[in-house]
Scaffold this motif. Structure first.
Motif, PDB file in Angstrom:
ATOM      1  N   ARG A  37      21.935  28.513 118.346  1.00 43.83           N
ATOM      2  CA  ARG A  37      21.144  29.368 117.560  1.00 43.83           C
ATOM      3  C   ARG A  37      20.303  28.783 116.614  1.00 43.83           C
ATOM      4  O   ARG A  37      19.287  29.216 116.079  1.00 43.83           O
ATOM      5  N   LEU A  38      20.555  27.620 116.148  1.00 43.89           N
ATOM      6  CA  LEU A  38      19.797  26.506 115.182  1.00 43.89           C
ATOM      7  C   LEU A  38      18.268  26.265 115.859  1.00 43.89           C
ATOM      8  O   LEU A  38      17.442  26.016 115.139  1.00 43.89           O
ATOM      9  N   LEU A  39      18.516  26.515 117.171  1.00 43.27           N
ATOM     10  CA  LEU A  39      16.752  25.843 117.720  1.00 43.27           C
ATOM     11  C   LEU A  39      16.043  27.188 117.655  1.00 43.27           C
ATOM     12  O   LEU A  39      14.746  26.922 117.431  1.00 43.27           O
ATOM     13  N   GLU A  40      16.569  28.420 117.192  1.00 42.49           N
ATOM     14  CA  GLU A  40      15.663  29.290 116.718  1.00 42.49           C
ATOM     15  C   GLU A  40      15.040  29.214 115.410  1.00 42.49           C
ATOM     16  O   GLU A  40      14.182  30.070 114.909  1.00 42.49           O
ATOM     17  N   GLU A  43      16.538  17.560 119.852  1.00 40.72           N
ATOM     18  CA  GLU A  43      15.617  18.622 119.863  1.00 40.72           C
ATOM     19  C   GLU A  43      15.290  19.207 118.395  1.00 40.72           C
ATOM     20  O   GLU A  43      14.241  19.595 117.833  1.00 40.72           O
ATOM     21  N   LEU A  44      16.603  19.233 117.698  1.00 50.80           N
ATOM     22  CA  LEU A  44      16.473  19.738 116.271  1.00 50.80           C
ATOM     23  C   LEU A  44      15.953  19.184 115.345  1.00 50.80           C
ATOM     24  O   LEU A  44      15.375  19.557 114.499  1.00 50.80           O
ATOM     25  N   GLY A  45      15.895  17.760 115.539  1.00 52.92           N
ATOM     26  CA  GLY A  45      15.050  16.892 114.570  1.00 52.92           C
ATOM     27  C   GLY A  45      15.600  15.481 114.547  1.00 52.92           C
ATOM     28  O   GLY A  45      16.124  14.994 115.572  1.00 52.92           O
ATOM     29  N   THR A  46      15.586  15.114 113.337  1.00 50.13           N
ATOM     30  CA  THR A  46      16.109  13.588 113.090  1.00 50.13           C
ATOM     31  C   THR A  46      17.751  13.480 112.548  1.00 50.13           C
ATOM     32  O   THR A  46      18.275  14.135 111.687  1.00 50.13           O
ATOM     33  N   VAL A  47      18.378  12.893 113.588  1.00 49.35           N
ATOM     34  CA  VAL A  47      19.827  12.864 113.620  1.00 49.35           C
ATOM     35  C   VAL A  47      20.215  11.636 112.771  1.00 49.35           C
ATOM     36  O   VAL A  47      20.049  10.212 113.058  1.00 49.35           O
ATOM     37  N   VAL A  48      20.981  11.832 111.505  1.00 50.40           N
ATOM     38  CA  VAL A  48      21.429  10.793 110.601  1.00 50.40           C
ATOM     39  C   VAL A  48      22.915  10.568 110.818  1.00 50.40           C
ATOM     40  O   VAL A  48      23.762  11.264 110.832  1.00 50.40           O
ATOM     41  N   TYR A  49      23.351   9.247 111.209  1.00 52.21           N
ATOM     42  CA  TYR A  49      24.796   8.890 111.316  1.00 52.21           C
ATOM     43  C   TYR A  49      25.371   8.367 109.857  1.00 52.21           C
ATOM     44  O   TYR A  49      25.024   7.379 109.453  1.00 52.21           O
ATOM     45  N   LEU A  50      26.326   9.307 109.331  1.00 52.07           N
ATOM     46  CA  LEU A  50      26.860   8.730 108.373  1.00 52.07           C
ATOM     47  C   LEU A  50      28.281   7.792 108.764  1.00 52.07           C
ATOM     48  O   LEU A  50      29.092   8.544 109.271  1.00 52.07           O
ATOM     49  N   LYS A  51      28.298   6.619 108.485  1.00 58.37           N
ATOM     50  CA  LYS A  51      29.244   6.019 108.591  1.00 58.37           C
ATOM     51  C   LYS A  51      30.117   5.528 107.682  1.00 58.37           C
ATOM     52  O   LYS A  51      29.515   5.226 106.525  1.00 58.37           O
ATOM     53  N   ALA A  52      31.392   5.540 107.895  1.00 53.10           N
ATOM     54  CA  ALA A  52      32.329   5.286 106.750  1.00 53.10           C
ATOM     55  C   ALA A  52      33.396   4.386 107.347  1.00 53.10           C
ATOM     56  O   ALA A  52      33.702   4.684 108.548  1.00 53.10           O
ATOM     57  N   SER A  53      34.145   3.347 106.838  1.00 56.06           N
ATOM     58  CA  SER A  53      34.980   2.677 107.195  1.00 56.06           C
ATOM     59  C   SER A  53      36.408   3.388 107.575  1.00 56.06           C
ATOM     60  O   SER A  53      36.564   4.387 106.990  1.00 56.06           O
ATOM     61  N   VAL A  54      37.435   2.879 108.281  1.00 55.85           N
ATOM     62  CA  VAL A  54      38.633   3.420 108.496  1.00 55.85           C
ATOM     63  C   VAL A  54      39.339   3.522 107.256  1.00 55.85           C
ATOM     64  O   VAL A  54      40.087   4.718 106.928  1.00 55.85           O
ATOM     65  N   ASP A  55      39.378   2.497 106.497  1.00 57.11           N
ATOM     66  CA  ASP A  55      40.027   2.517 105.106  1.00 57.11           C
ATOM     67  C   ASP A  55      39.383   3.781 104.308  1.00 57.11           C
ATOM     68  O   ASP A  55      40.309   4.362 103.601  1.00 57.11           O
ATOM     69  N   THR A  56      38.095   3.788 104.260  1.00 54.53           N
ATOM     70  CA  THR A  56      37.519   5.044 103.512  1.00 54.53           C
ATOM     71  C   THR A  56      37.882   6.403 103.823  1.00 54.53           C
ATOM     72  O   THR A  56      38.639   7.200 103.358  1.00 54.53           O
ATOM     73  N   LEU A  57      38.042   6.390 105.327  1.00 55.56           N
ATOM     74  CA  LEU A  57      38.483   7.771 105.961  1.00 55.56           C
ATOM     75  C   LEU A  57      39.627   8.084 105.717  1.00 55.56           C
ATOM     76  O   LEU A  57      40.093   9.296 105.313  1.00 55.56           O
ATOM     77  N   VAL A  58      40.750   7.119 105.868  1.00 56.47           N
ATOM     78  CA  VAL A  58      42.102   7.258 105.453  1.00 56.47           C
ATOM     79  C   VAL A  58      42.298   7.847 104.004  1.00 56.47           C
ATOM     80  O   VAL A  58      43.105   8.773 103.711  1.00 56.47           O
ATOM     81  N   GLY A  59      41.593   7.121 102.925  1.00 54.26           N
ATOM     82  CA  GLY A  59      41.765   7.445 101.699  1.00 54.26           C
ATOM     83  C   GLY A  59      41.379   8.846 101.382  1.00 54.26           C
ATOM     84  O   GLY A  59      41.941   9.716 100.854  1.00 54.26           O
ATOM     85  N   ARG A  60      40.131   9.322 102.060  1.00 53.44           N
ATOM     86  CA  ARG A  60      39.644  10.681 102.087  1.00 53.44           C
ATOM     87  C   ARG A  60      40.350  11.740 102.755  1.00 53.44           C
ATOM     88  O   ARG A  60      40.460  12.903 102.109  1.00 53.44           O
TER      89      ARG A  60
END
Ligand code: S3P
Length: 168
Positions: free
Chosen positions: A66-69, A94-111
């Motif tokens: 749907r976002l393609l529209e 097709e939608l645009g520029t794809v940005v990968y937000l990377k976080a470490s396992v330690d950061t993810l566990v904390g959050r």
């Protein structure tokens, strides 16, 4: 299209960063998880419980299509599992520029400790779950991404600056 799409693991900051980025760039912010919930009138955890993950994945793809529209440029945050579905990869491109937000396992566990809203993380050891899912997903994230931004121990201003520089 020239939207900015944020991808990455649960807890990588897609929603928080996406909202701040949108405000800064004076663009709308759109979140596929919110779209699924608004469309179905159900919480994601209830969709998983009542209809199963496959049904949720179909809904996610439908929302992405749907976002393609959409003609007005926006910042889009997508669910952590969305880029893993092969059919979604060309849509993301097709939608645009794809940005990968990377976080470490330690950061993810904390959050993510104590989070009860994400069905993929319930039960068992959180760190183990994150590591296993990350291993399964990393290739798909890399394949979908135009650029990657590491978010660990960076303030929001720095993260926004990094995204702006890399997507300019
Ligand atoms: C999921 C991530 C969630 C949501 C659902 C499944 C996943 O989105 O789509 O719980 O499989 O990684 P966030 O990445 O925004 O938490």
């Amino acid at each position: 299209m020239n939207h900015i799409i944020l991808i990455g693991f649960m807890g990588s900051g897609k929603t928080t960063v996406g909202k701040k980025l949108a405000r800064k760039m004076k663009l709308d912010f759109v979140d596929t998880d919110n779209m699924v919930e608004a469309y179905t009138g159900e919480k994601i955890s209830d969709i998983f419980a009542r209809q199963g993950e496959a049904a949720f994945r179909r809904l996610e793809t439908e929302m992405l299509r749907r976002l393609l529209e959409r003609e007005q440029r926006c910042v889009i945050s997508v669910g952590g599992g969305l880029p893993v579905q092969p059919e979604n990869q060309p849509i993301l491109k097709e939608l645009g520029t794809v940005v990968y937000l990377k976080a470490s396992v330690d950061t993810l566990v904390g959050r993510l400790r104590g989070d009860t809203s994400r069905p993929k993380l319930q039960g068992g050891d959180l760190r183990e779950r994150i590591i296993r899912l990350m291993e399964q997903r990393e290739d798909a994230y890399q394949a979908a991404a135009d650029v990657s931004v590491v978010t660990d121990s960076k303030g929001f201003e720095q993260i926004l600056k990094d995204i702006a520089e890399k997507t300019a």
